[in-house]
Design a protein around this motif. Structure first.
Motif, short mmCIF file in Angstrom:
data_model
loop_
_atom_site.label_atom_id
_atom_site.label_comp_id
_atom_site.label_asym_id
_atom_site.label_seq_id
_atom_site.Cartn_x
_atom_site.Cartn_y
_atom_site.Cartn_z
N MET A 13 -8.95 -4.89 7.27
CA MET A 13 -9.08 -4.95 5.80
C MET A 13 -9.57 -3.60 5.27
SD MET A 13 -11.16 -8.46 5.14
CE MET A 13 -10.38 -9.96 4.67
N GLU A 14 -10.58 -3.08 5.93
CA GLU A 14 -11.17 -1.83 5.46
C GLU A 14 -10.18 -0.68 5.57
OE1 GLU A 14 -14.74 -1.63 7.79
OE2 GLU A 14 -15.87 -2.89 6.38
N LYS A 15 -9.37 -0.71 6.62
CA LYS A 15 -8.39 0.35 6.81
C LYS A 15 -7.35 0.33 5.68
CE LYS A 15 -5.23 2.41 10.23
NZ LYS A 15 -4.92 3.43 9.26
N LEU A 16 -6.88 -0.87 5.37
CA LEU A 16 -5.91 -0.99 4.28
C LEU A 16 -6.50 -0.51 2.96
CD1 LEU A 16 -4.08 -4.34 4.95
CD2 LEU A 16 -2.98 -2.26 4.14
N GLU A 17 -7.75 -0.86 2.74
CA GLU A 17 -8.41 -0.44 1.50
C GLU A 17 -8.54 1.08 1.44
OE1 GLU A 17 -11.11 -4.27 0.24
OE2 GLU A 17 -12.01 -2.86 1.65
N ARG A 18 -8.93 1.65 2.58
CA ARG A 18 -9.09 3.12 2.65
C ARG A 18 -7.76 3.81 2.45
NH1 ARG A 18 -12.05 2.50 7.15
NH2 ARG A 18 -10.29 3.05 8.47
N ASP A 19 -6.74 3.35 3.17
CA ASP A 19 -5.44 4.01 3.12
C ASP A 19 -4.79 3.95 1.74
OD1 ASP A 19 -5.80 4.52 5.76
OD2 ASP A 19 -4.34 3.04 6.50
N SER A 20 -5.14 2.92 0.98
CA SER A 20 -4.48 2.77 -0.33
C SER A 20 -5.40 3.16 -1.49
CB SER A 20 -4.00 1.32 -0.50
OG SER A 20 -5.10 0.43 -0.53
N ALA A 21 -6.57 3.70 -1.15
CA ALA A 21 -7.59 3.94 -2.18
C ALA A 21 -7.13 4.90 -3.29
CB ALA A 21 -8.87 4.46 -1.54
N ALA A 48 0.85 -1.20 0.00
CA ALA A 48 0.00 0.00 0.00
C ALA A 48 0.88 1.25 0.00
CB ALA A 48 -0.92 -0.02 1.21
N GLU A 49 1.96 1.19 0.77
CA GLU A 49 2.87 2.34 0.84
C GLU A 49 3.68 2.50 -0.44
OE1 GLU A 49 4.81 1.61 4.55
OE2 GLU A 49 2.99 2.20 5.66
N LYS A 50 3.90 1.39 -1.12
CA LYS A 50 4.67 1.44 -2.37
C LYS A 50 3.81 1.79 -3.57
CE LYS A 50 8.64 -1.63 -1.69
NZ LYS A 50 9.10 -3.00 -2.05
N GLY A 51 2.53 2.05 -3.34
CA GLY A 51 1.70 2.52 -4.45
C GLY A 51 0.69 1.55 -5.02
N LEU A 52 0.38 0.48 -4.29
CA LEU A 52 -0.67 -0.42 -4.78
C LEU A 52 -1.97 -0.13 -4.05
CD1 LEU A 52 0.83 -4.01 -5.18
CD2 LEU A 52 0.45 -2.28 -6.91
N ARG A 53 -3.04 -0.21 -4.78
CA ARG A 53 -4.35 -0.12 -4.15
C ARG A 53 -4.77 -1.52 -3.76
NH1 ARG A 53 -9.96 2.50 -6.48
NH2 ARG A 53 -11.07 2.06 -4.55
N ILE A 54 -4.93 -1.76 -2.47
CA ILE A 54 -5.27 -3.11 -1.99
C ILE A 54 -6.79 -3.24 -1.90
CG2 ILE A 54 -4.85 -4.85 -0.20
CD1 ILE A 54 -2.22 -3.72 -1.13
N ARG A 55 -7.29 -4.32 -2.47
CA ARG A 55 -8.72 -4.60 -2.33
C ARG A 55 -8.89 -6.07 -1.95
NH1 ARG A 55 -11.76 -3.81 -7.08
NH2 ARG A 55 -13.52 -2.98 -5.93
N PHE A 56 -9.72 -6.31 -0.96
CA PHE A 56 -9.98 -7.69 -0.56
C PHE A 56 -11.28 -8.11 -1.21
CE2 PHE A 56 -7.28 -5.91 2.73
CZ PHE A 56 -6.25 -6.82 2.70
N ILE A 57 -11.23 -9.21 -1.94
CA ILE A 57 -12.44 -9.68 -2.60
C ILE A 57 -12.85 -11.01 -1.98
CG2 ILE A 57 -11.99 -8.40 -4.74
CD1 ILE A 57 -11.14 -11.06 -6.04
N GLY A 58 -14.13 -11.14 -1.72
CA GLY A 58 -14.62 -12.34 -1.07
C GLY A 58 -15.65 -11.97 -0.02
#
Ligand code: IPE
Ligand code: IPE
Ligand code: MG
Length: 227
Positions: free
Chosen positions: A113-121, A90-100
């Motif tokens: 999970m939601e925090k990671l998604e928000r932070d990398s949105a 996420a810090e290196k520039g990927l947008r993380i999304r959890f699917i499922g």
């Protein structure tokens, strides 16, 4: 200048961790740990060669059938990854999304999970992590969602309600570990994906193996039903 990578979206069925460990006389959990390292290596490399979307199959809706200690070890690994590898990506520039489906996870886990998604949105390149993912479940929840919204059941509306939306469909699906099946992965989205199977066990997956899959893709003739 090198020719740009023709694959916009690549998806991996990361299979073979258990067999990799067994070959070394180690418990299956050890294979998952090594598999997690391969995951980091491969995702990083896909970014380097210019692939915009990467999807990885990490845990299926059927994988709960495994012995409790193995499921626990995978959950533990995943929890570690929330603060380590996923966070770094996420810090290196990927947008993380959890699917499922998230219903089976406790609130703290979902909050992470939601925090990671928000932070990398805001990031451009996408990493979809399929966790407690099943293709049939995804299609079913999409259809229910469309109905609940009072919309017509059309291909377009279902596509827009999938976990992966608005990601383009995968161009290439790579399965390691030698099995030639889809195992409930991206059923809807794989309608015209190119499939690539390799005997390489996931923990052994290296940059050169990604190159080989992309090279095979370059030779494919995608007709989409046309001539
Ligand atoms: C894939 O490797 C990882 C998960 C399904 C979580 P496996 O654990 O299925 O490894 P094999 O197929 O038994 O070797
Ligand atoms: C598919 O692998 C699921 C993941 C890689 C997460 P499995 O090992 O669960 O698939 P089957 O049982 O061989 O079909
Ligand atoms: Mg397997």
């Amino acid at each position: 200048m090198a020719t740009p990578c023709p694959v916009r979206h690549i998806a991996f069925i990361m299979d073979g961790n258990g067999r990799w460990a067994k070959k070394r006389g180690m418990p299956r959990e050890y294979g998952h740990r090594e598999g997690a390292k391969a995951f980091q290596r491969v995702v990083e490399y896909c970014g380097e060669i210019g692939i915009a979307y990467v999807t990885v199959y990490a845990f299926s809706t059927e994988n709960w059938k495994r012995p409790e200690h193995e499921v626990k070890a995978i959950m533990q690994l995943f929890t570690e990854y929330m603060s380590e590898a996923f966070r770094v990506f996420a810090e290196k520039g990927l947008r993380i999304r959890f699917i499922g489906n998230r219903d089976r996870f406790d609130a703290d886990f979902v909050a992470e999970m939601e925090k990671l998604e928000r932070d990398s949105a805001g990031n451009e390149k996408v990493l979809n992590v399929a966790f407690n993912y099943g293709g049939r479940e995804e299609i079913l929840q999409a259809a229910c969602r469309v109905q609940k919204q009072g919309k017509e059941l059309t291909e377009e509306n279902i596509s827009a309600a999938l976990y992966t939306a608005p990601c383009p469909e995968p161009d290439l699906i790579v399965r390691t570990g030698g099995e030639m099946r889809i195992s409930n992965f991206l059923l809807w989205q794989s309608a015209y994906a190119e499939l690539y199977f390799t005997d390489t066990l996931w923990p052994d997956m290296r940059e050169k193996d990604v190159d080989a899959a992309v090279a095979a893709f370059r030779k494919r003739n995608r007709r989409y039903g046309g001539v």
